[in-house]
Design a protein around this motif. Structure first.
Motif, PDB file in Angstrom:
ATOM      1  N   PRO A 200      -3.677  13.501  -2.099  1.00 48.68           N
ATOM      2  CA  PRO A 200      -2.698  14.434  -3.011  1.00 48.68           C
ATOM      3  C   PRO A 200      -2.165  13.083  -3.995  1.00 48.68           C
ATOM      4  N   ASN A 201      -1.941  12.024  -3.460  1.00 48.64           N
ATOM      5  CA  ASN A 201      -1.486  10.562  -4.198  1.00 48.64           C
ATOM      6  C   ASN A 201      -1.895   9.504  -4.478  1.00 48.64           C
ATOM      7  N   PRO A 202      -3.354   9.405  -5.256  1.00 45.89           N
ATOM      8  CA  PRO A 202      -4.084   8.101  -5.087  1.00 45.89           C
ATOM      9  C   PRO A 202      -3.210   7.031  -5.284  1.00 45.89           C
ATOM     10  N   HIS A 203      -2.571   6.785  -6.233  1.00 50.66           N
ATOM     11  CA  HIS A 203      -1.840   5.645  -6.425  1.00 50.66           C
ATOM     12  C   HIS A 203      -1.209   5.119  -5.356  1.00 50.66           C
ATOM     13  N   GLN A 204      -0.379   6.001  -4.282  1.00 47.61           N
ATOM     14  CA  GLN A 204       0.243   5.538  -3.543  1.00 47.61           C
ATOM     15  C   GLN A 204      -0.525   5.136  -2.265  1.00 47.61           C
ATOM     16  N   CYS A 205      -1.965   5.846  -2.169  1.00 45.76           N
ATOM     17  CA  CYS A 205      -2.785   5.320  -1.208  1.00 45.76           C
ATOM     18  C   CYS A 205      -3.413   3.661  -1.699  1.00 45.76           C
ATOM     19  N   ALA A 206      -3.635   3.799  -2.894  1.00 46.09           N
ATOM     20  CA  ALA A 206      -4.033   2.247  -3.355  1.00 46.09           C
ATOM     21  C   ALA A 206      -3.043   1.325  -3.251  1.00 46.09           C
ATOM     22  N   SER A 207      -1.661   1.542  -3.327  1.00 50.59           N
ATOM     23  CA  SER A 207      -0.539   0.654  -3.043  1.00 50.59           C
ATOM     24  C   SER A 207      -0.416   0.321  -1.653  1.00 50.59           C
ATOM     25  N   LEU A 208      -0.695   1.346  -0.904  1.00 47.20           N
ATOM     26  CA  LEU A 208      -0.544   1.195   0.699  1.00 47.20           C
ATOM     27  C   LEU A 208      -1.680   0.013   0.877  1.00 47.20           C
ATOM     28  N   ALA A 209      -2.970   0.454   0.422  1.00 46.28           N
ATOM     29  CA  ALA A 209      -4.139  -0.570   0.673  1.00 46.28           C
ATOM     30  C   ALA A 209      -3.936  -1.971   0.338  1.00 46.28           C
ATOM     31  N   HIS A 210      -3.064  -2.136  -0.774  1.00 48.15           N
ATOM     32  CA  HIS A 210      -2.841  -3.220  -1.462  1.00 48.15           C
ATOM     33  C   HIS A 210      -1.735  -3.849  -0.634  1.00 48.15           C
ATOM     34  N   ASP A 211      -1.111  -3.266   0.130  1.00 41.00           N
ATOM     35  CA  ASP A 211       0.256  -3.912   0.781  1.00 41.00           C
ATOM     36  C   ASP A 211      -0.511  -4.348   2.265  1.00 41.00           C
ATOM     37  N   ILE A 212      -1.366  -3.851   2.745  1.00 33.41           N
ATOM     38  CA  ILE A 212      -1.922  -3.927   3.979  1.00 33.41           C
ATOM     39  C   ILE A 212      -2.792  -5.273   3.758  1.00 33.41           C
ATOM     40  N   THR A 213      -3.675  -5.459   2.819  1.00 31.29           N
ATOM     41  CA  THR A 213      -4.429  -6.492   2.296  1.00 31.29           C
ATOM     42  C   THR A 213      -3.616  -7.745   2.247  1.00 31.29           C
ATOM     43  N   GLY A 214      -2.330  -7.359   1.362  1.00 30.05           N
ATOM     44  CA  GLY A 214      -1.501  -8.286   0.918  1.00 30.05           C
ATOM     45  C   GLY A 214      -0.576  -9.148   2.088  1.00 30.05           C
ATOM     46  N   LEU A 215      -0.329  -8.272   3.161  1.00 33.08           N
ATOM     47  CA  LEU A 215       0.190  -8.691   4.310  1.00 33.08           C
ATOM     48  C   LEU A 215      -0.456  -9.260   5.454  1.00 33.08           C
ATOM     49  N   THR A 216      -1.929  -9.295   5.201  1.00 28.76           N
ATOM     50  CA  THR A 216      -2.854  -9.919   6.157  1.00 28.76           C
ATOM     51  C   THR A 216      -2.472 -11.300   6.271  1.00 28.76           C
ATOM     52  N   ASP A 217      -2.370 -11.709   7.487  1.00 28.21           N
ATOM     53  CA  ASP A 217      -2.249 -13.335   7.608  1.00 28.21           C
ATOM     54  C   ASP A 217      -3.348 -14.108   6.961  1.00 28.21           C
ATOM     55  N   ASP A 218      -2.850 -15.554   6.210  1.00 26.81           N
ATOM     56  CA  ASP A 218      -3.752 -16.166   5.372  1.00 26.81           C
ATOM     57  C   ASP A 218      -5.075 -16.546   6.058  1.00 26.81           C
ATOM     58  N   LYS A 219      -5.192 -16.688   7.328  1.00 20.59           N
ATOM     59  CA  LYS A 219      -6.491 -17.135   7.985  1.00 20.59           C
ATOM     60  C   LYS A 219      -7.560 -15.767   7.814  1.00 20.59           C
ATOM     61  N   TYR A 220      -7.038 -14.634   7.691  1.00 23.57           N
ATOM     62  CA  TYR A 220      -7.970 -13.513   7.787  1.00 23.57           C
ATOM     63  C   TYR A 220      -7.817 -12.598   6.393  1.00 23.57           C
ATOM     64  N   ASN A 221      -7.112 -13.246   5.532  1.00 21.49           N
ATOM     65  CA  ASN A 221      -6.961 -12.510   4.005  1.00 21.49           C
ATOM     66  C   ASN A 221      -8.095 -12.830   3.413  1.00 21.49           C
ATOM     67  N   ILE A 222      -8.779 -11.748   2.878  1.00 18.23           N
ATOM     68  CA  ILE A 222     -10.029 -11.856   2.142  1.00 18.23           C
ATOM     69  C   ILE A 222      -9.640 -12.388   0.708  1.00 18.23           C
ATOM     70  N   ILE A 223      -8.632 -12.214  -0.019  1.00 17.55           N
ATOM     71  CA  ILE A 223      -7.976 -12.483  -1.209  1.00 17.55           C
ATOM     72  C   ILE A 223      -8.011 -13.885  -1.346  1.00 17.55           C
ATOM     73  N   LEU A 224      -7.130 -14.368  -0.497  1.00 19.53           N
ATOM     74  CA  LEU A 224      -6.840 -15.773  -0.536  1.00 19.53           C
ATOM     75  C   LEU A 224      -7.943 -17.111  -0.384  1.00 19.53           C
ATOM     76  N   HIS A 225      -7.964 -17.904  -0.951  1.00 17.60           N
ATOM     77  CA  HIS A 225      -8.918 -19.188  -0.746  1.00 17.60           C
ATOM     78  C   HIS A 225      -8.460 -19.653   0.580  1.00 17.60           C
ATOM     79  N   PRO A 226      -9.526 -20.219   1.353  1.00 19.18           N
ATOM     80  CA  PRO A 226      -9.082 -20.855   2.574  1.00 19.18           C
ATOM     81  C   PRO A 226      -8.494 -22.248   2.287  1.00 19.18           C
ATOM     82  N   LYS A 227      -7.760 -22.668   3.105  1.00 17.83           N
ATOM     83  CA  LYS A 227      -7.072 -23.820   3.173  1.00 17.83           C
ATOM     84  C   LYS A 227      -8.189 -25.047   3.332  1.00 17.83           C
ATOM     85  N   LYS A 228      -8.138 -26.294   2.664  1.00 18.82           N
ATOM     86  CA  LYS A 228      -9.013 -27.336   3.060  1.00 18.82           C
ATOM     87  C   LYS A 228      -8.584 -27.938   4.432  1.00 18.82           C
ATOM     88  N   ASP A 229      -9.498 -28.001   5.267  1.00 17.71           N
ATOM     89  CA  ASP A 229      -9.434 -28.205   6.657  1.00 17.71           C
ATOM     90  C   ASP A 229     -10.240 -29.414   7.230  1.00 17.71           C
TER      91      ASP A 229
END
Length: 138
Positions: free
Chosen positions: A92-121
């Motif tokens: 019923p509301n594709p934008h709301q679902c896309a925003s929720l998916a964005h929120d979930i991926t954005g709030l994922t811990d840095d270690k598991y986040n797909i979008i962020l580049h891993p820290k130099k270790d």
């Protein structure tokens, strides 16, 4: 699986995950997402209609929000190709679902986040060390 891990006092701990492995991790009850982020009323559409199972599915769902060439507009009647496709899934509301998916991926811990580049270790081999290892194998 989780019950067996709990029974044997096992935990999931890794130093560094590849992007491919991060994409294959489950989207629901993800180890790197705050537990109160999932609400049945909000995430039900993503789970049932969009058939989101893995983190890669969440990334695919929210991709239209970040594209520069996309004609996506933030309202329920958006005419972009992604929203049209989601409406064929009875969303019923594709934008709301896309925003929720964005929120979930954005709030994922840095270690598991797909979008962020891993820290130099300093655990990844340098180009020269990889070459030395390859020569040593020969």
């Amino acid at each position: 699986l989780l019950q067996t891990a709990k029974k044997h006092s096992l935990t999931f701990a890794s130093r560094k995950l590849s992007k491919a492995l991060k994409r294959q991790m489950p989207a629901w009850f993800h180890i790197g997402v705050p537990p109160k982020l999932y609400h049945k009323n909000k995430t039900n559409c993503l789970y049932i209609k969009h058939k989101v199972i893995y983190m890669r599915d969440l990334i695919q769902t929210c991709r239209r929000l970040n594209r520069l060439d996309s004609r996506h507009i933030p309202n329920p009647d958006c005419a972009c190709s992604g929203c049209k496709h989601d409406r064929t899934l009875s969303c019923p509301n594709p934008h709301q679902c896309a925003s929720l998916a964005h929120d979930i991926t954005g709030l994922t811990d840095d270690k598991y986040n797909i979008i962020l580049h891993p820290k130099k270790d300093n655990l990844t081999l340098t180009h020269r060390r990889l070459e030395k290892n390859n020569r040593a194998k020969i």
